[in-house]
Write a protein that holds these residues in place. Structure first.
Motif, PDB file in Angstrom:
ATOM      1  N   ALA A 120       0.829  -1.213   0.000  1.00 27.78           N
ATOM      2  CA  ALA A 120       0.000   0.000   0.000  1.00 27.78           C
ATOM      3  C   ALA A 120       0.863   1.262   0.000  1.00 27.78           C
ATOM      4  O   ALA A 120       0.457   2.300  -0.525  1.00 27.78           O
ATOM      5  N   GLY A 121       2.038   1.190   0.557  1.00 33.52           N
ATOM      6  CA  GLY A 121       2.956   2.332   0.528  1.00 33.52           C
ATOM      7  C   GLY A 121       3.839   2.346  -0.709  1.00 33.52           C
ATOM      8  O   GLY A 121       4.144   3.402  -1.265  1.00 33.52           O
ATOM      9  N   LEU A 122       4.246   1.160  -1.159  1.00 30.15           N
ATOM     10  CA  LEU A 122       5.151   1.053  -2.296  1.00 30.15           C
ATOM     11  C   LEU A 122       4.494   1.466  -3.611  1.00 30.15           C
ATOM     12  O   LEU A 122       5.099   2.197  -4.404  1.00 30.15           O
ATOM     13  N   LEU A 123       3.289   1.017  -3.843  1.00 26.76           N
ATOM     14  CA  LEU A 123       2.629   1.300  -5.122  1.00 26.76           C
ATOM     15  C   LEU A 123       2.436   2.803  -5.372  1.00 26.76           C
ATOM     16  O   LEU A 123       2.770   3.285  -6.445  1.00 26.76           O
ATOM     17  N   PRO A 124       1.942   3.572  -4.418  1.00 26.61           N
ATOM     18  CA  PRO A 124       1.855   5.027  -4.669  1.00 26.61           C
ATOM     19  C   PRO A 124       3.235   5.676  -4.845  1.00 26.61           C
ATOM     20  O   PRO A 124       3.395   6.597  -5.645  1.00 26.61           O
ATOM     21  N   ALA A 125       4.224   5.182  -4.106  1.00 25.41           N
ATOM     22  CA  ALA A 125       5.571   5.740  -4.242  1.00 25.41           C
ATOM     23  C   ALA A 125       6.120   5.464  -5.639  1.00 25.41           C
ATOM     24  O   ALA A 125       6.723   6.348  -6.267  1.00 25.41           O
ATOM     25  N   LEU A 126       5.914   4.251  -6.144  1.00 25.54           N
ATOM     26  CA  LEU A 126       6.362   3.920  -7.497  1.00 25.54           C
ATOM     27  C   LEU A 126       5.603   4.738  -8.533  1.00 25.54           C
ATOM     28  O   LEU A 126       6.196   5.246  -9.492  1.00 25.54           O
ATOM     29  N   ALA A 127       4.304   4.875  -8.347  1.00 18.92           N
ATOM     30  CA  ALA A 127       3.508   5.668  -9.290  1.00 18.92           C
ATOM     31  C   ALA A 127       3.989   7.115  -9.310  1.00 18.92           C
ATOM     32  O   ALA A 127       4.128   7.718 -10.375  1.00 18.92           O
ATOM     33  N   ALA A 128       4.253   7.674  -8.143  1.00 15.57           N
ATOM     34  CA  ALA A 128       4.747   9.055  -8.080  1.00 15.57           C
ATOM     35  C   ALA A 128       6.115   9.154  -8.747  1.00 15.57           C
ATOM     36  O   ALA A 128       6.391  10.111  -9.487  1.00 15.57           O
ATOM     37  N   GLY A 129       6.959   8.171  -8.520  1.00 15.23           N
ATOM     38  CA  GLY A 129       8.298   8.191  -9.109  1.00 15.23           C
ATOM     39  C   GLY A 129       8.287   8.066 -10.617  1.00 15.23           C
ATOM     40  O   GLY A 129       9.051   8.723 -11.306  1.00 15.23           O
ATOM     41  N   TRP A 130       7.419   7.222 -11.147  1.00 14.02           N
ATOM     42  CA  TRP A 130       7.389   6.988 -12.588  1.00 14.02           C
ATOM     43  C   TRP A 130       6.491   7.952 -13.345  1.00 14.02           C
ATOM     44  O   TRP A 130       6.719   8.219 -14.518  1.00 14.02           O
ATOM     45  N   LEU A 131       5.468   8.470 -12.692  1.00 14.25           N
ATOM     46  CA  LEU A 131       4.516   9.336 -13.392  1.00 14.25           C
ATOM     47  C   LEU A 131       4.662  10.812 -13.028  1.00 14.25           C
ATOM     48  O   LEU A 131       4.682  11.668 -13.902  1.00 14.25           O
ATOM     49  N   LEU A 132       4.775  11.108 -11.754  1.00 18.22           N
ATOM     50  CA  LEU A 132       4.816  12.506 -11.308  1.00 18.22           C
ATOM     51  C   LEU A 132       6.215  13.115 -11.411  1.00 18.22           C
ATOM     52  O   LEU A 132       6.375  14.226 -11.900  1.00 18.22           O
ATOM     53  N   PHE A 133       7.234  12.393 -10.962  1.00 18.16           N
ATOM     54  CA  PHE A 133       8.594  12.933 -10.949  1.00 18.16           C
ATOM     55  C   PHE A 133       9.066  13.422 -12.318  1.00 18.16           C
ATOM     56  O   PHE A 133       9.578  14.530 -12.437  1.00 18.16           O
ATOM     57  N   PRO A 134       8.871  12.618 -13.402  1.00 23.64           N
ATOM     58  CA  PRO A 134       9.306  13.121 -14.716  1.00 23.64           C
ATOM     59  C   PRO A 134       8.602  14.414 -15.122  1.00 23.64           C
ATOM     60  O   PRO A 134       9.195  15.260 -15.783  1.00 23.64           O
ATOM     61  N   ARG A 135       7.358  14.579 -14.734  1.00 24.48           N
ATOM     62  CA  ARG A 135       6.646  15.815 -15.081  1.00 24.48           C
ATOM     63  C   ARG A 135       7.203  17.017 -14.316  1.00 24.48           C
ATOM     64  O   ARG A 135       7.159  18.137 -14.794  1.00 24.48           O
ATOM     65  N   LEU A 136       7.727  16.759 -13.123  1.00 22.73           N
ATOM     66  CA  LEU A 136       8.298  17.841 -12.315  1.00 22.73           C
ATOM     67  C   LEU A 136       9.728  18.177 -12.712  1.00 22.73           C
ATOM     68  O   LEU A 136      10.141  19.324 -12.636  1.00 22.73           O
ATOM     69  N   ILE A 137      10.485  17.182 -13.117  1.00 27.17           N
ATOM     70  CA  ILE A 137      11.910  17.392 -13.372  1.00 27.17           C
ATOM     71  C   ILE A 137      12.190  18.025 -14.739  1.00 27.17           C
ATOM     72  O   ILE A 137      13.237  18.624 -14.934  1.00 27.17           O
ATOM     73  N   TYR A 138      11.252  17.921 -15.680  1.00 29.62           N
ATOM     74  CA  TYR A 138      11.482  18.462 -17.015  1.00 29.62           C
ATOM     75  C   TYR A 138      10.691  19.732 -17.271  1.00 29.62           C
ATOM     76  O   TYR A 138       9.577  19.887 -16.796  1.00 29.62           O
ATOM     77  N   ARG A 139      11.289  20.635 -18.026  1.00 35.30           N
ATOM     78  CA  ARG A 139      10.585  21.835 -18.492  1.00 35.30           C
ATOM     79  C   ARG A 139      10.614  21.818 -20.022  1.00 35.30           C
ATOM     80  O   ARG A 139      11.536  21.280 -20.629  1.00 35.30           O
ATOM     81  N   THR A 140       9.607  22.418 -20.623  1.00 35.03           N
ATOM     82  CA  THR A 140       9.506  22.435 -22.079  1.00 35.03           C
ATOM     83  C   THR A 140       9.699  23.851 -22.588  1.00 35.03           C
ATOM     84  O   THR A 140       9.109  24.790 -22.055  1.00 35.03           O
ATOM     85  N   GLU A 141      10.551  24.000 -23.605  1.00 39.07           N
ATOM     86  CA  GLU A 141      10.817  25.299 -24.219  1.00 39.07           C
ATOM     87  C   GLU A 141      10.505  25.205 -25.709  1.00 39.07           C
ATOM     88  O   GLU A 141      10.953  24.285 -26.388  1.00 39.07           O
ATOM     89  N   ALA A 142       9.739  26.160 -26.207  1.00 40.24           N
ATOM     90  CA  ALA A 142       9.385  26.190 -27.631  1.00 40.24           C
ATOM     91  C   ALA A 142      10.560  26.704 -28.453  1.00 40.24           C
ATOM     92  O   ALA A 142      11.325  27.558 -28.006  1.00 40.24           O
ATOM     93  N   GLN A 143      10.698  26.175 -29.659  1.00 41.45           N
ATOM     94  CA  GLN A 143      11.713  26.668 -30.586  1.00 41.45           C
ATOM     95  C   GLN A 143      11.327  28.086 -31.026  1.00 41.45           C
ATOM     96  O   GLN A 143      10.147  28.438 -31.008  1.00 41.45           O
ATOM     97  N   PRO A 144      12.281  28.921 -31.410  1.00 33.08           N
ATOM     98  CA  PRO A 144      11.971  30.309 -31.776  1.00 33.08           C
ATOM     99  C   PRO A 144      11.143  30.435 -33.054  1.00 33.08           C
ATOM    100  O   PRO A 144      10.441  31.427 -33.236  1.00 33.08           O
ATOM    101  N   LEU A 145      11.219  29.446 -33.930  1.00 32.26           N
ATOM    102  CA  LEU A 145      10.452  29.449 -35.181  1.00 32.26           C
ATOM    103  C   LEU A 145       9.869  28.066 -35.412  1.00 32.26           C
ATOM    104  O   LEU A 145      10.446  27.069 -34.990  1.00 32.26           O
ATOM    105  N   ASP A 146       8.760  28.035 -36.124  1.00 30.41           N
ATOM    106  CA  ASP A 146       8.219  26.760 -36.544  1.00 30.41           C
ATOM    107  C   ASP A 146       8.888  26.400 -37.873  1.00 30.41           C
ATOM    108  O   ASP A 146       9.047  27.254 -38.742  1.00 30.41           O
ATOM    109  N   PHE A 147       9.309  25.158 -38.003  1.00 31.66           N
ATOM    110  CA  PHE A 147      10.056  24.739 -39.185  1.00 31.66           C
ATOM    111  C   PHE A 147       9.555  23.383 -39.653  1.00 31.66           C
ATOM    112  O   PHE A 147       9.345  22.482 -38.839  1.00 31.66           O
ATOM    113  N   SER A 148       9.379  23.215 -40.948  1.00 31.98           N
ATOM    114  CA  SER A 148       8.945  21.951 -41.521  1.00 31.98           C
ATOM    115  C   SER A 148      10.090  21.290 -42.290  1.00 31.98           C
ATOM    116  O   SER A 148      10.472  21.756 -43.367  1.00 31.98           O
TER     117      SER A 148
END
Length: 192
Positions: free
Chosen positions: A11-39
């Motif tokens: 009961a303690g491990l499963l939420p910890a694993l879910a937070a580590g695999w699902l929540l942590f990556p969302r917190l540790i990364y930031r997204t930056e847009a490129q200055p121009l759109d390019f095809s």
């Protein structure tokens, strides 16, 4: 009624694993847009290859993104395309370079020469960089807030499961490719 220790642990491990695999990556990364759109697709459909814009320097290293001067060879005047017009007005007419965000920045202690791979071994760009020739928009840069490196190092999942060969730029990816091709390398070949 007493709850068994294994149930309490789970009961303690499963939420910890879910937070580590699902929540942590969302917190540790930031997204930056490129200055121009390019095809890339639009350009490849015109018969251009990767090397027409992305060249290899004299020392064998990737010379970077094309300069504004290179792009101005085809895009020196405004026309009907609003994206091209924005590029011409913002960069060609002003002589500014586009501040592209780099997905494949290498650590200072690493040296990756493109020349032996591209010209010597004739490794297709898509093998390591994926199907960029088919992309119709600029991919945003996803950066690790702690290390400052692109998420492209690991690929889309930190678990590295269910990924394409080109989704990841870790040293182990290079070693695996070299071994598969019968090319063993010494550390000094890629590290300063």
């Amino acid at each position: 009624m007493k709850i068994p220790a294994t149930v309490s642990f789970a009961a303690g491990l499963l939420p910890a694993l879910a937070a580590g695999w699902l929540l942590f990556p969302r917190l540790i990364y930031r997204t930056e847009a490129q200055p121009l759109d390019f095809s890339h697709k639009t350009h490849s459909e015109q018969g251009m290859s990767c090397g027409d814009c992305h060249s290899v320097g004299e020392n064998g290293r990737f010379a970077g993104y094309p300069t504004t001067e290179t792009c101005a060879g085809c895009h020196s005047e405004k026309g009907e395309n609003p994206k091209v017009n924005a590029f011409v007005a913002g960069y060609v007419e002003t002589g500014r370079e586009v501040p592209w965000l780099v997905h494949a920045r290498q650590p200072d202690n690493a040296y990756f020469p493109h020349a032996p791979h591209v010209t010597g071994e004739r490794v297709a760009c898509a093998r390591c960089h994926g199907p960029h020739g088919e992309s119709t928009t600029s991919r945003p840069l996803v950066v690790n807030r702690l290390s400052g490196y692109s998420r492209d190092i690991w690929g889309p999942s930190i678990s590295r499961l269910r990924r394409e060969e080109w989704q990841g730029m870790k040293m182990s990816d290079c070693i695996r490719c070299h071994r598969a091709g019968g090319r063993e390398s010494a550390c000094i070949d890629c590290h300063k």
